[in-house]
Scaffold this motif. Structure first.
Motif, PDB file in Angstrom:
ATOM      1  N   HIS A 177      -5.564   1.786   7.595  1.00 45.41           N
ATOM      2  CA  HIS A 177      -4.155   1.842   7.189  1.00 45.41           C
ATOM      3  C   HIS A 177      -3.309   2.628   8.178  1.00 45.41           C
ATOM      4  O   HIS A 177      -3.818   3.385   9.004  1.00 45.41           O
ATOM      5  CB  HIS A 177      -4.003   2.424   5.781  1.00 45.41           C
ATOM      6  N   SER A 224      -2.423  -2.007   4.526  1.00 46.47           N
ATOM      7  CA  SER A 224      -3.820  -1.585   4.532  1.00 46.47           C
ATOM      8  C   SER A 224      -4.750  -2.781   4.416  1.00 46.47           C
ATOM      9  O   SER A 224      -4.428  -3.768   3.759  1.00 46.47           O
ATOM     10  CB  SER A 224      -4.107  -0.571   3.417  1.00 46.47           C
ATOM     11  N   CYS A 243     -10.884   7.004   5.004  1.00 46.50           N
ATOM     12  CA  CYS A 243     -10.291   5.806   5.598  1.00 46.50           C
ATOM     13  C   CYS A 243     -10.185   5.933   7.118  1.00 46.50           C
ATOM     14  O   CYS A 243     -10.490   6.970   7.688  1.00 46.50           O
ATOM     15  CB  CYS A 243      -8.892   5.566   5.023  1.00 46.50           C
ATOM     16  N   SER A 245       0.821  -1.201   0.000  1.00 43.84           N
ATOM     17  CA  SER A 245       0.000   0.000   0.000  1.00 43.84           C
ATOM     18  C   SER A 245       0.862   1.262   0.000  1.00 43.84           C
ATOM     19  O   SER A 245       2.008   1.241   0.438  1.00 43.84           O
ATOM     20  CB  SER A 245      -0.869  -0.035   1.270  1.00 43.84           C
TER      21      SER A 245
END
Length: 179
Positions: free
Chosen positions: A132, A104, A154, A99
């Motif tokens: 993440h 992640s 996220c 990632s």
């Protein structure tokens, strides 16, 4: 004044280039899986508290302070670019050891009804919502990243926490994201 602007521009270009190079280099090797009794069977995210809890048999086994999307408090994610973090029941459906952020885990957003609602309103639903670590090369920021919500939707933790989460959360683990 002109020399200060040139220096500022060079610093900005240097930071941008550093970030791009580190994103290509990746996170290094992921950690091994935790022993079975230390693995989660449910993740619960409390957006308003900026807290994520890993559970096993309804008992908490780990808790993390998190950063979310910049507009996380404005309700659930509805479309690409709204900077909101989704709300509802999803699952961890795949993982990315290479990632651009330190490891992640992908969250299965959007569900079919979320895709439909976005289409009806003329928007793409967005996707690539992950748990993440920090962007590669920026791990030294550590806990400082929690001073503000900075993701596009996220759930972000420190790199050390992400290694722990990676080891404890198998694919297909359900995740409940609550307001």
């Amino acid at each position: 004044m002109r020399s200060k602007l040139i220096v500022l521009a060079l610093v900005a270009v240097g930071l941008f280039a550093y970030t791009k190079v580190m994103a290509r280099i990746g996170s290094g090797s992921p950690p091994p899986d935790a022993p079975l009794e230390q693995r989660a069977d449910l993740i619960r995210v409390h957006k308003s508290e900026r807290r994520m809890v890993l559970l096993r048999a309804d008992a908490p086994i780990a808790t993390y302070r998190i950063s979310l999307g910049r507009a996380a408090d404005a309700g659930p994610k509805q479309r690409e670019g709204d900077e909101k973090t989704p709300e509802g029941r999803y699952e961890i459906d795949w993982r990315n050891p290479k990632s651009m952020a330190h490891l992640s885990l992908h969250i299965s957003y959007p569900k079919p009804e979320e895709q439909h609602a976005a289409r009806v309103n003329g928007f793409p639903p967005g996707g690539n919502i992950m748990i993440h670590g920090l962007p590669n090369g920026w791990g030294l920021l550590g806990d400082v990243h929690r001073l503000l919500d900075w993701t596009d939707g996220c759930i972000a933790v420190t790199n050390a926490e992400m290694r722990d989460i990676w080891a404890r959360v198998p694919d297909h683990t359900p995740i409940d994201i609550m307001p």
